[in-house]
Scaffold this motif. Structure first.
Motif, mmCIF file in Angstrom:
data_model
loop_
_atom_site.group_PDB
_atom_site.id
_atom_site.type_symbol
_atom_site.label_atom_id
_atom_site.label_comp_id
_atom_site.label_asym_id
_atom_site.label_seq_id
_atom_site.Cartn_x
_atom_site.Cartn_y
_atom_site.Cartn_z
ATOM 1 N N LEU A 112 -0.316 -7.926 15.157
ATOM 2 C CA LEU A 112 -0.953 -7.238 14.029
ATOM 3 C C LEU A 112 0.031 -6.504 13.103
ATOM 4 N N ALA A 118 4.546 -5.286 5.692
ATOM 5 C CA ALA A 118 5.058 -5.422 4.328
ATOM 6 C C ALA A 118 4.220 -4.640 3.318
ATOM 7 N N SER A 119 3.196 -3.935 3.789
ATOM 8 C CA SER A 119 2.295 -3.313 2.824
ATOM 9 C C SER A 119 2.766 -1.919 2.413
ATOM 10 N N VAL A 120 2.363 -1.512 1.238
ATOM 11 C CA VAL A 120 2.684 -0.178 0.750
ATOM 12 C C VAL A 120 2.040 0.873 1.657
ATOM 13 N N ALA A 121 0.835 0.574 2.144
ATOM 14 C CA ALA A 121 0.130 1.529 2.986
ATOM 15 C C ALA A 121 0.976 1.935 4.187
ATOM 16 N N LEU A 125 2.842 5.470 5.200
ATOM 17 C CA LEU A 125 2.707 6.071 6.527
ATOM 18 C C LEU A 125 4.082 6.384 7.115
ATOM 19 N N THR A 230 10.057 -3.735 -0.139
ATOM 20 C CA THR A 230 8.959 -2.767 -0.263
ATOM 21 C C THR A 230 9.203 -1.481 0.540
ATOM 22 N N ARG A 237 11.244 6.230 -2.786
ATOM 23 C CA ARG A 237 10.657 6.381 -4.125
ATOM 24 C C ARG A 237 11.456 5.610 -5.170
ATOM 25 N N VAL B 42 -0.664 4.167 13.409
ATOM 26 C CA VAL B 42 -1.724 3.618 12.559
ATOM 27 C C VAL B 42 -3.075 4.232 12.930
ATOM 28 N N MET B 45 -3.197 7.651 11.678
ATOM 29 C CA MET B 45 -3.446 7.719 10.239
ATOM 30 C C MET B 45 -4.935 7.564 9.944
ATOM 31 N N ILE B 221 -2.932 -12.474 2.884
ATOM 32 C CA ILE B 221 -2.163 -11.313 3.339
ATOM 33 C C ILE B 221 -0.969 -11.068 2.424
ATOM 34 N N ASN B 225 -0.680 -7.760 0.101
ATOM 35 C CA ASN B 225 0.421 -6.832 0.351
ATOM 36 C C ASN B 225 1.448 -6.814 -0.775
ATOM 37 N N PHE B 227 3.945 -6.303 -3.564
ATOM 38 C CA PHE B 227 4.248 -5.076 -4.277
ATOM 39 C C PHE B 227 5.176 -5.353 -5.455
ATOM 40 N N SER B 243 -1.822 -1.928 -4.069
ATOM 41 C CA SER B 243 -0.451 -1.508 -3.732
ATOM 42 C C SER B 243 0.114 -0.569 -4.781
ATOM 43 N N LEU B 246 -1.631 2.841 -4.712
ATOM 44 C CA LEU B 246 -1.136 3.696 -3.634
ATOM 45 C C LEU B 246 0.227 4.277 -3.979
ATOM 46 N N ASN B 247 1.078 3.437 -4.522
ATOM 47 C CA ASN B 247 2.437 3.880 -4.836
ATOM 48 C C ASN B 247 2.426 4.986 -5.889
ATOM 49 N N LEU B 261 -4.359 10.126 0.547
ATOM 50 C CA LEU B 261 -3.433 8.999 0.605
ATOM 51 C C LEU B 261 -3.693 8.154 1.850
ATOM 52 N N PHE B 262 -3.899 8.835 2.982
ATOM 53 C CA PHE B 262 -4.183 8.107 4.220
ATOM 54 C C PHE B 262 -5.530 7.398 4.137
ATOM 55 N N SER B 265 -4.901 4.362 2.094
ATOM 56 C CA SER B 265 -4.080 3.432 2.877
ATOM 57 C C SER B 265 -4.927 2.720 3.918
ATOM 58 N N ALA B 268 -6.839 0.127 2.265
ATOM 59 C CA ALA B 268 -5.988 -0.995 1.860
ATOM 60 C C ALA B 268 -5.676 -1.911 3.041
ATOM 61 N N LEU B 269 -5.579 -1.329 4.231
ATOM 62 C CA LEU B 269 -5.278 -2.132 5.418
ATOM 63 C C LEU B 269 -6.517 -2.803 5.995
ATOM 64 N N ILE B 272 -7.072 -6.602 5.753
ATOM 65 C CA ILE B 272 -6.107 -7.379 6.539
ATOM 66 C C ILE B 272 -6.521 -7.395 7.999
ATOM 67 N N VAL B 273 -6.839 -6.210 8.517
ATOM 68 C CA VAL B 273 -7.238 -6.129 9.919
ATOM 69 C C VAL B 273 -8.536 -6.898 10.135
#
Lengths: 298, 293
Positions: A112, A118-121, A125, A230, A237, B42, B45, B221, B225, B227, B243, B246-247, B261-262, B265, B268-269, B272-273
């Motif tokens: 997983l 690769a994600s920004v999320a 974190l 990324t 930043r 994760v 979060m 995916i 993802n 960016f 993406s 969030l940035n 932010l969490f 995030s 955003a995930l 995918i999950v």
């Protein structure tokens, strides 16, 4: 008659291929040639490219300390994170190999992070986890250890991104695991009868049979690591800081090309990378004859 | 089934004298330990995203007495625009990318796997070479090209390459898959009067569904993802993807609004999950076969 049939088939084939052919010419080969030209020019998108010969390359290697530090950061990152990734993937693949319950559950959970890495999320974190009040420091505080921000100090920032890459070892592990399952059990049994212990069996039976997959993963993970972007961008930043300690090659290329509009310089950087990756790939394929073992093929 | 049979002795099982049950348990304990360390951040979060903002940062644990959805409410409408827009943009770009990759890569793969044509070997070599090519070498000139075409601040630079089969990996995946399908099927279809187009669309594609599914999921995916692409080509906030949202959120709010932010995030995930849980077998087999064949 045969001729006209294959001729017609050839025509049909090219019709099927036409989107890809268009793509390869317009989006890959054409741009490559153009960037090879741009590498010898100074170009800011606004006025026409100006031919400056080898100046970009000269500047890269003699007059741009940030370029050299981006090379250093990237080589350090690739040199540490790829071997680490391969070793960890192999160890976990071995732990999951043969006769373990809940295999598919484990495999899924280990895989997983590869999809999320690769994600920004996740980069966001990571910035928190390794920040001054982040999860890592909170855990360390339980043991009475205090440490400042890991992403904020030049000595440790790069290692947080190494961790981020290592965290996503699942894809590599799954390829190893698939390979381990094809190692014939008889070979292991024969070696065991001959008195080889598990460590000996791993190094003399399993490892040689796994070399094609080690080769494959080494090649792909290295190419992948050279292109990491990324994580470094979000964690720093976009600056590559602190003190350029996370200035990855790709990040510096981005800064030069798209923030400062030095398209010629960025193209020269891109080609330097192509040459390095080409040499690495070539070297790997050359040495492959010595260490990659293809069972029945020879 | 007992934990470990003699024929399938685990790597760490030295001799039959060692108790296989103990070794099995140790193995599980080790694996679970690694998993906890890996997945805890994760899970933490996600848990933190439901805590009141005062509690977000100062707890290692997962639980709280005061769960709240405030972070989600604030996060969704924070930033320059709200996340509904970013999500719609991401969904549009991802959907167009998936369809593009499926169409272009399957057409190309059929030609390489089933048809004979001049320069086939050379072109296949080109295809394999582009798999190893670092994207940087085309990044700058493609940017210039799309700039010249006035495609800046449109989705075209992100989507059109997918329709032109630029991602050679998927072509390769499908070629390998189609090669495993028996040729007799094609011959039978030919005798029944099918041309290549019908053989492709009626016979091969339905059978290649697993490979198409793998391609669709991996494209999903990667696009979701992505960016760098949106960062380069989409400068107007109303076009931003999740993406980018969030940035920029990280820029605007700094460290003060980690709860929101969490929360974003986590959202955003979630796709995918979600897709992963629905189709993990397909994804894992897709990865496993790329290494083996």
């Amino acid at each position: 008659m045969k001729n006209t049939r294959t001729g017609r088939e050839g025509l049909t084939a090219y019709l099927f291929l036409s989107p890809w052919l268009l793509g390869i010419v317009l989006l890959t080969i054409g741009p490559m040639l153009y960037s090879a030209y741009l590498a010898f020019t100074s170009y800011d998108l606004l006025s026409a490219p100006r031919w400056i010969g080898l100046d970009n390359f000269r500047r890269m290697f003699t007059a741009d300390p940030r370029y050299l530090s981006s090379v250093k950061v990237t080589l350090l990152y690739v040199g540490v994170s790829v071997p680490l990734l391969l070793v960890v993937s192999m160890i976990l693949a071995l732990l999951l190999n043969k006769g373990i319950k809940f295999l598919s559950g484990y495999r899924a959970l280990f895989y997983l992070p590869s999809l999320m890495g690769a994600s920004v999320a996740i980069a966001v974190l990571w910035r928190q986890i390794f920040g001054s009040t982040g999860l890592v420091n909170q855990v360390l505080a339980l043991f009475g250890i205090t440490h400042g921000s890991w992403v904020g100090s030049p000595g440790t920032a790069l290692w947080t991104i190494v961790t981020l890459n290592l965290w996503a070892f699942g894809a590599t592990m799954i390829i190893f695991l698939a390979g381990l399952r094809q190692v014939p059990a008889e070979l292991h049994e024969a070696a065991a009868v001959d008195g080889a212990g598990p460590i000996r069996r791993f190094f003399s039976v399993t490892l040689p049979l796994m070399t094609p997959l080690i080769f494959f993963n080494l090649l792909l993970d290295t190419i992948h690591a050279f292109q990491a972007f990324t994580g470094a961008f979000v964690v720093s930043r976009g600056s590559g800081g602190p003190a350029d300690s996370t200035l990855f090659y790709t990040l510096y290329l981005y800064q030069q090309g798209f923030a400062e509009l030095k398209m010629g310089y960025a193209s020269a950087m891109a080609w330097a990378l192509v040459v390095v990756l080409g040499l690495f790939t070539g070297f790997l394929f050359l040495t492959a004859k010595r260490w990659v073992y293809y069972g029945d093929e020879r | 089934m007992t934990t470990v049979s003699v024929g399938a002795r685990p790597f760490f099982g030295r001799r039959a004298t060692r108790n296989p049950l103990v070794i099995g348990l140790l193995r599980h304990a080790l694996l679970i330990g690694v998993l906890i360390v890996m997945l805890y951040p994760v899970v933490w979060m996600v848990a933190a995203s439901f805590r009141p903002s005062a509690e977000v940062m100062n707890s290692l644990g997962l639980f709280s007495k005061n769960y709240t959805l405030d972070n989600y409410k604030h996060g969704w409408s924070a930033g320059q625009l709200n996340f509904s827009r970013y999500f719609l943009n991401s969904i549009a770009i991802t959907a167009l990318s998936i369809v593009g990759n499926l169409v272009s890569c399957s057409l190309t793969a059929y030609a390489f796997a089933r048809l004979e044509f001049p320069f086939k070997r050379i072109l296949f070599g080109v295809l394999l070479a582009t798999m190893l090519l670092p994207y940087h070498v085309t990044l700058v000139p493609q940017y210039i090209l799309f700039n010249e075409l006035a495609w800046m601040n449109t989705y075209l630079p992100l989507v059109v390459p997918k329709w032109l089969g630029v991602e050679a990996f998927f072509v390769f995946l499908m070629v390998q898959f189609i090669r495993t399908l028996p040729r007799e099927l094609d011959d039978a279809a030919r005798i029944d009067g099918c041309g290549h187009w019908r053989t492709f669309s009626r016979i091969i594609m339905p059978l290649a569904l697993p490979a198409l599914g793998t391609t669709a999921l991996f494209t999903f995916i990667a696009s979701w993802n992505d960016f760098l692409g949106p960062l380069l080509y989409l400068n107007r906030p109303e076009q931003w993807t999740v993406s980018l949202g969030l940035n920029s959120f990280l820029d605007v709010t700094g460290e003060s609004a980690y709860g929101s932010l969490f929360a974003m995030s986590t959202l955003a995930l979630a796709p995918i999950v979600g897709f992963f849980l629905g189709a993990q077998k397909l994804l894992i087999e897709g990865v496993a076969t790329t290494g083996l064949k």
